[in-house]
Design an enzyme around this catalytic site. Sequence first.
Site, PDB file in Angstrom:
ATOM      1  N   LYS A  19       0.834  -1.215   0.000  1.00  0.00           N
ATOM      2  CA  LYS A  19       0.000   0.000   0.000  1.00  0.00           C
ATOM      3  C   LYS A  19       0.864   1.259   0.000  1.00  0.00           C
ATOM      4  CE  LYS A  19      -2.240  -1.005   3.837  1.00  0.00           C
ATOM      5  NZ  LYS A  19      -1.572  -2.286   4.200  1.00  0.00           N
ATOM      6  N   ARG A  94      -9.902   1.017   8.584  1.00  0.00           N
ATOM      7  CA  ARG A  94      -9.533  -0.346   8.969  1.00  0.00           C
ATOM      8  C   ARG A  94     -10.659  -1.042   9.714  1.00  0.00           C
ATOM      9  NH1 ARG A  94      -3.556   0.720   8.989  1.00  0.00           N
ATOM     10  NH2 ARG A  94      -2.421  -1.194   9.373  1.00  0.00           N
ATOM     11  N   ARG A 133      11.845  -5.545   5.590  1.00  0.00           N
ATOM     12  CA  ARG A 133      11.859  -4.231   4.936  1.00  0.00           C
ATOM     13  C   ARG A 133      12.471  -3.129   5.820  1.00  0.00           C
ATOM     14  NH1 ARG A 133       5.302  -2.894   4.624  1.00  0.00           N
ATOM     15  NH2 ARG A 133       5.029  -2.495   6.839  1.00  0.00           N
ATOM     16  N   ARG A 167      10.908  -0.228  11.084  1.00  0.00           N
ATOM     17  CA  ARG A 167       9.802   0.021  12.003  1.00  0.00           C
ATOM     18  C   ARG A 167       9.841  -0.983  13.148  1.00  0.00           C
ATOM     19  NH1 ARG A 167       4.488   0.515   8.383  1.00  0.00           N
ATOM     20  NH2 ARG A 167       3.687  -0.572  10.192  1.00  0.00           N
ATOM     21  N   ARG A 178      -0.747  -8.343  13.282  1.00  0.00           N
ATOM     22  CA  ARG A 178      -1.300  -7.341  12.353  1.00  0.00           C
ATOM     23  C   ARG A 178      -2.108  -8.014  11.247  1.00  0.00           C
ATOM     24  NH1 ARG A 178       4.115  -4.504  10.996  1.00  0.00           N
ATOM     25  NH2 ARG A 178       2.905  -3.286   9.503  1.00  0.00           N
TER      26      ARG A 178
HETATM   27  P1  AMP Z   1       0.561   0.780   9.114  1.00  0.00           P
HETATM   28  O1  AMP Z   1       1.676   1.759   8.986  1.00  0.00           O
HETATM   29  O2  AMP Z   1      -0.626   1.110   8.268  1.00  0.00           O
HETATM   30  O3  AMP Z   1       1.019  -0.645   8.948  1.00  0.00           O
HETATM   31  O4  AMP Z   1       0.035   0.904  10.623  1.00  0.00           O
HETATM   32  C1  AMP Z   1       0.892   0.613  11.710  1.00  0.00           C
HETATM   33  C2  AMP Z   1       0.055   0.462  12.966  1.00  0.00           C
HETATM   34  O5  AMP Z   1      -0.634   1.715  13.239  1.00  0.00           O
HETATM   35  C3  AMP Z   1      -1.050  -0.569  12.886  1.00  0.00           C
HETATM   36  O6  AMP Z   1      -0.591  -1.882  13.177  1.00  0.00           O
HETATM   37  C4  AMP Z   1      -2.020  -0.049  13.938  1.00  0.00           C
HETATM   38  O7  AMP Z   1      -1.566  -0.332  15.243  1.00  0.00           O
HETATM   39  C5  AMP Z   1      -1.934   1.463  13.737  1.00  0.00           C
HETATM   40  N1  AMP Z   1      -2.906   1.951  12.745  1.00  0.00           N
HETATM   41  C6  AMP Z   1      -2.630   2.527  11.539  1.00  0.00           C
HETATM   42  N2  AMP Z   1      -3.755   2.881  10.905  1.00  0.00           N
HETATM   43  C7  AMP Z   1      -4.780   2.520  11.730  1.00  0.00           C
HETATM   44  C8  AMP Z   1      -6.188   2.587  11.617  1.00  0.00           C
HETATM   45  N3  AMP Z   1      -6.781   3.102  10.532  1.00  0.00           N
HETATM   46  N4  AMP Z   1      -6.927   2.115  12.663  1.00  0.00           N
HETATM   47  C9  AMP Z   1      -6.342   1.606  13.756  1.00  0.00           C
HETATM   48  N5  AMP Z   1      -5.016   1.483  13.907  1.00  0.00           N
HETATM   49  C10 AMP Z   1      -4.231   1.936  12.909  1.00  0.00           C
END
Ligand code: AMP
Length: 224
Positions: A19, A94, A133, A167, A178
Site C-alpha cells: 500500500k 480499517r 523491509r 519500524r 497485524r
Molecule cells: P501501518 O503503517 O498502516 O502498517 O500501521 C501501523 C500500525 O498503526 C497498525 O498496526 C495499527 O496499530 C496502527 N494503525 C494505523 N492505521 C490505523 C487505523 N486506521 N486504525 C487503527 N489502527 C491503525
Amino acid sequence: MTKTAACNLILLGPPGAGKGTQARMLEEKFGLVQLSTGDLLRAAVAAGTEAGKQAKSVMEAGGLVSDEIVIAILRDRLAEPDCAAGVILDGFPRTPVQAAALDDLMGTIDSAINAAISLEVDDAAMVERVAGRYTCAGCGEGYHDSFKTPATAGACDKCGGTEFKRRADDNAETVSERLAAYHAQTAPLIAFYDDKGILQRVDAMGDIDVIATELGTIVQKIVA
Ligand code: AMP
C-alpha cells in the site's frame, strides 16, 4: 506529473501488500496526497502527543488503535488545503466504524471516495515481506533484505544517505498479529465497498512496476 481532477482512493490490503509503495508512486504520478494513518500515528508517538501516548503500546503489539483516536487524526489531516486535489488513503479505514466516519467526513467537505482498491496477496508471503523491509532515514526510499538492496551497500540509491531505519512493529511476531487484525476487522470492508460499486481488485503478488501500471490505469480513468 499528470494534471488531475479531484480523486480520492482507498488502498486496502494486509501489511506487506504494498500500500505504502504504491501510494507513493501514485502520489508522484497524479499529484494526489498519500494519507497514511500509520505514518500519522508514528509521528504522534514520536512527538509524544496524548494520542501518541495512547497509541504506542497498541501499535507495538500489532493491534488496532481506537477508532476515536484514528478518526480524529485523519479528520485534522484531511482538513489541510493540500488534500483538496485528492487523497490516497493508505491504512484507513480499517474498521466498519472508520468506514462510516470516512463517508461522513467526505460529505462534510463535499467530496467522495471514487475507488477502493484491494491489493490481493498471499498471506504466507507477507511475514517475509514485512520482516525484511527498511527505509532510508533521509528520503524514505524503501528497501528489503532479500528483494531490494541498495546498488551500493550501505548507501541509498535515491539520495546517497547512509542511515536506514526499520519500524519497531516490522518483526515476525507482530506481523502475525497485524495480519490477524486485518482479517478480523479490515477485510470485511472489501464487501462493504463492493456493495457500493466502487471496489477494484488488483493482484499485488507480482512486480511492483506492473502493479503500479495497473493502478495508474484505474486512476487515469477516474481523473480523465
Ligand atoms: P501501518 O503503517 O498502516 O502498517 O500501521 C501501523 C500500525 O498503526 C497498525 O498496526 C495499527 O496499530 C496502527 N494503525 C494505523 N492505521 C490505523 C487505523 N486506521 N486504525 C487503527 N489502527 C491503525
